[in-house]
Design an enzyme around this catalytic site. Sequence first.
Site, short mmCIF file in Angstrom:
data_model
loop_
_atom_site.label_atom_id
_atom_site.label_comp_id
_atom_site.label_asym_id
_atom_site.label_seq_id
_atom_site.Cartn_x
_atom_site.Cartn_y
_atom_site.Cartn_z
N ASN A 147 0.80 -1.23 0.00
CA ASN A 147 0.00 0.00 0.00
C ASN A 147 0.84 1.29 0.00
O ASN A 147 0.38 2.32 -0.48
CB ASN A 147 -0.91 -0.03 1.24
CG ASN A 147 -1.64 1.27 1.49
OD1 ASN A 147 -2.62 1.57 0.84
ND2 ASN A 147 -1.14 2.07 2.44
N HIS A 148 2.05 1.24 0.53
CA HIS A 148 2.83 2.46 0.74
C HIS A 148 3.21 3.15 -0.58
O HIS A 148 3.37 2.49 -1.61
CB HIS A 148 4.09 2.16 1.56
CG HIS A 148 5.04 1.25 0.83
ND1 HIS A 148 4.94 -0.12 0.88
CD2 HIS A 148 6.09 1.51 0.01
CE1 HIS A 148 5.89 -0.65 0.12
NE2 HIS A 148 6.60 0.31 -0.42
N ILE A 149 3.36 4.45 -0.53
CA ILE A 149 3.87 5.22 -1.68
C ILE A 149 4.80 6.31 -1.17
O ILE A 149 4.62 6.83 -0.07
CB ILE A 149 2.76 5.90 -2.52
CG1 ILE A 149 1.74 6.63 -1.63
CG2 ILE A 149 2.08 4.91 -3.43
CD1 ILE A 149 0.80 7.56 -2.40
N TYR B 296 4.04 9.43 -10.74
CA TYR B 296 3.15 8.55 -9.98
C TYR B 296 2.47 7.54 -10.90
O TYR B 296 2.44 6.34 -10.63
CB TYR B 296 2.10 9.41 -9.27
CG TYR B 296 1.03 8.67 -8.52
CD1 TYR B 296 1.27 8.15 -7.26
CD2 TYR B 296 -0.25 8.52 -9.07
CE1 TYR B 296 0.27 7.48 -6.55
CE2 TYR B 296 -1.25 7.86 -8.37
CZ TYR B 296 -0.99 7.34 -7.11
OH TYR B 296 -1.98 6.70 -6.43
N ALA C 211 3.40 6.46 -13.78
CA ALA C 211 4.36 5.49 -14.31
C ALA C 211 4.55 4.34 -13.32
O ALA C 211 4.57 3.16 -13.71
CB ALA C 211 5.70 6.18 -14.58
N ASP D 248 -11.05 9.73 0.57
CA ASP D 248 -11.08 10.79 1.58
C ASP D 248 -9.99 10.61 2.65
O ASP D 248 -10.29 10.38 3.81
CB ASP D 248 -12.47 10.78 2.23
CG ASP D 248 -12.63 11.92 3.23
OD1 ASP D 248 -11.82 12.85 3.19
OD2 ASP D 248 -13.56 11.84 4.04
N1 LIG Z 1 -5.74 8.91 -1.32
C1 LIG Z 1 -6.22 8.73 -2.52
O1 LIG Z 1 -7.10 9.49 -2.99
C2 LIG Z 1 -5.73 7.61 -3.37
C3 LIG Z 1 -4.79 6.68 -2.91
N2 LIG Z 1 -4.42 5.62 -3.71
C4 LIG Z 1 -3.45 4.64 -3.23
O2 LIG Z 1 -3.73 4.23 -1.92
C5 LIG Z 1 -2.53 3.91 -1.23
C6 LIG Z 1 -2.48 4.68 0.07
O3 LIG Z 1 -2.49 6.06 -0.23
P1 LIG Z 1 -2.59 7.20 0.88
O4 LIG Z 1 -2.96 6.60 2.19
O5 LIG Z 1 -3.42 8.28 0.32
O6 LIG Z 1 -1.07 7.66 0.91
P2 LIG Z 1 -0.26 8.45 2.06
O7 LIG Z 1 0.76 9.28 1.36
O8 LIG Z 1 -1.22 9.07 3.01
O9 LIG Z 1 0.45 7.30 2.87
C7 LIG Z 1 1.61 6.69 2.38
C8 LIG Z 1 2.19 5.82 3.49
O10 LIG Z 1 3.35 5.17 2.99
C9 LIG Z 1 4.37 5.26 3.95
N3 LIG Z 1 5.69 5.25 3.32
C10 LIG Z 1 6.23 6.18 2.49
N4 LIG Z 1 7.46 5.83 2.12
C11 LIG Z 1 7.73 4.65 2.74
C12 LIG Z 1 8.86 3.78 2.77
N5 LIG Z 1 9.96 4.06 2.06
N6 LIG Z 1 8.78 2.65 3.50
C13 LIG Z 1 7.67 2.37 4.22
N7 LIG Z 1 6.57 3.15 4.23
C14 LIG Z 1 6.60 4.28 3.50
C15 LIG Z 1 4.10 6.56 4.66
O11 LIG Z 1 4.66 6.51 5.94
P3 LIG Z 1 5.20 7.86 6.63
O12 LIG Z 1 4.04 8.79 6.76
O13 LIG Z 1 5.74 7.37 7.93
O14 LIG Z 1 6.24 8.39 5.71
C16 LIG Z 1 2.59 6.60 4.71
O15 LIG Z 1 2.10 5.94 5.87
C17 LIG Z 1 -1.40 4.24 -2.19
O16 LIG Z 1 -0.96 3.08 -2.84
C18 LIG Z 1 -2.04 5.20 -3.17
O17 LIG Z 1 -1.40 5.17 -4.42
C19 LIG Z 1 -4.95 5.47 -4.94
C20 LIG Z 1 -5.86 6.36 -5.45
C21 LIG Z 1 -6.31 7.49 -4.71
C1 LIG Z 2 -12.14 12.52 -13.75
C2 LIG Z 2 -12.35 12.14 -12.30
C3 LIG Z 2 -13.70 11.48 -12.09
C4 LIG Z 2 -11.27 11.27 -11.76
C5 LIG Z 2 -9.86 11.80 -12.00
C6 LIG Z 2 -9.09 11.55 -10.76
C7 LIG Z 2 -7.57 11.67 -10.91
C8 LIG Z 2 -7.22 12.99 -11.56
C9 LIG Z 2 -6.97 11.47 -9.52
C10 LIG Z 2 -7.32 10.05 -9.01
C11 LIG Z 2 -6.09 9.52 -8.30
C12 LIG Z 2 -5.25 10.74 -8.07
C13 LIG Z 2 -3.76 10.60 -7.69
C14 LIG Z 2 -3.52 9.65 -6.56
O1 LIG Z 2 -4.00 8.54 -6.57
C15 LIG Z 2 -2.52 9.99 -5.58
C16 LIG Z 2 -1.50 10.89 -5.89
C17 LIG Z 2 -0.21 10.79 -5.17
C18 LIG Z 2 0.33 12.09 -4.75
O2 LIG Z 2 1.64 11.92 -4.26
C19 LIG Z 2 0.29 13.09 -5.89
C20 LIG Z 2 -1.13 13.25 -6.42
C21 LIG Z 2 -1.67 11.95 -6.96
C22 LIG Z 2 -0.85 11.64 -8.18
C23 LIG Z 2 -3.18 12.01 -7.39
C24 LIG Z 2 -3.42 12.93 -8.60
C25 LIG Z 2 -4.89 12.95 -9.04
C26 LIG Z 2 -5.45 11.57 -9.33
C27 LIG Z 2 -4.72 10.98 -10.52
#
Ligand SMILES: NC(=O)C1=CN([C@@H]2O[C@H](COP(=O)(O)OP(=O)(O)OC[C@H]3O[C@@H](n4cnc5c(N)ncnc54)[C@H](OP(=O)(O)O)[C@@H]3O)[C@@H](O)[C@H]2O)C=CC1
Ligand SMILES: CC(C)CCC[C@@H](C)[C@H]1CC[C@H]2[C@@H]3C(=O)C=C4C[C@@H](O)CC[C@]4(C)[C@H]3CC[C@]12C
Length: 206
Positions: free
Chosen positions: A13-15, A77, A79, A113
């Site tokens: 899950n992490h990013i 991202y 990619a 959210d």
């Molecule tokens: N939020 C959204 O709208 C969306 C999210 N996603 C996906 O959902 C997942 C969770 O996203 P979200 O919760 O929003 O992301 P966040 O950025 O809130 O959380 C990322 C987490 O990854 C941890 N992390 C970062 N680097 C490392 C590392 N090197 N090793 C271990 N842990 C690490 C961070 O820990 P720390 O804080 O301690 O650095 C943090 O807890 C991701 O895969 C994201 O791509 C997909 C679409 C939309």
């Molecule tokens: C047309 C709409 C109904 C939907 C479009 C939604 C698109 C634009 C939404 C959906 C998922 C979103 C990305 C996401 O998942 C998390 C990150 C990581 C963060 O580090 C930087 C921003 C980024 C890239 C978001 C960028 C905007 C994205 C592409």
Amino acid sequence: ALLPGGLDMLILNHIGHSYFNYFDGDVDHIRKLLETNFLSYVAMTVTALPMLKESEGNIVVVSSVAGKAPGPFAAPYSATKFALDGFFSSLRHEFIIENVNVSITLCILGYIDTGKLNATGARGLRRVAPSPKEECALEIIRSGALRQHELHYPPGIVNGMLLLRGLAPGFLDTLIRSNIVVENVQRAPPPHGTRVPPAGSPGSGR
Ligand SMILES: NC(=O)C1=CN([C@@H]2O[C@H](COP(=O)(O)OP(=O)(O)OC[C@H]3O[C@@H](n4cnc5c(N)ncnc54)[C@H](OP(=O)(O)O)[C@@H]3O)[C@@H](O)[C@H]2O)C=CC1
Ligand SMILES: CC(C)CCC[C@@H](C)[C@H]1CC[C@H]2[C@@H]3C(=O)C=C4C[C@@H](O)CC[C@]4(C)[C@H]3CC[C@]12C
């Protein structure tokens, strides 16, 4: 060595941190993001696989609509998320061919959210209602336990986008761009640690 209690489910899950803006030409950022968002997923899968074979368990990979149908301002991202689809969807074929009973679930998530998007500076997104993180987390675990190949959450928006991508990809691209307020995306973000000009100053994009 295997852990005494075994392992039933690996949720990846992490990013790493990225930006929501024009690609700034920083190749090293892409290299580091691939390390965090993609290569570490492969490494953890390799390490966990003996235990997951033992338990006939589940691998769950958390991705995004940006890993199936990219929008602008998320090139690094996007990619890394496409790489996950390529690797894990190929690996799933091999598991099925070889009767390896470890499931792989790729989660295609829309806007959730978590409050993270604003923190990243994604002010350019038009008001798309975010989906609740609690329901999202439950769906992620459920789809893994049910050994589904993909989770689309929220189903309406994500299925709609993927269906449209198959039928009329050019129209989907137009729709995605129309959901972004380009004026709210500032070009050339300052390097880390540099102060951002206050809102309302010339070029601040409000
Ligand atoms: N939020 C959204 O709208 C969306 C999210 N996603 C996906 O959902 C997942 C969770 O996203 P979200 O919760 O929003 O992301 P966040 O950025 O809130 O959380 C990322 C987490 O990854 C941890 N992390 C970062 N680097 C490392 C590392 N090197 N090793 C271990 N842990 C690490 C961070 O820990 P720390 O804080 O301690 O650095 C943090 O807890 C991701 O895969 C994201 O791509 C997909 C679409 C939309
Ligand atoms: C047309 C709409 C109904 C939907 C479009 C939604 C698109 C634009 C939404 C959906 C998922 C979103 C990305 C996401 O998942 C998390 C990150 C990581 C963060 O580090 C930087 C921003 C980024 C890239 C978001 C960028 C905007 C994205 C592409």
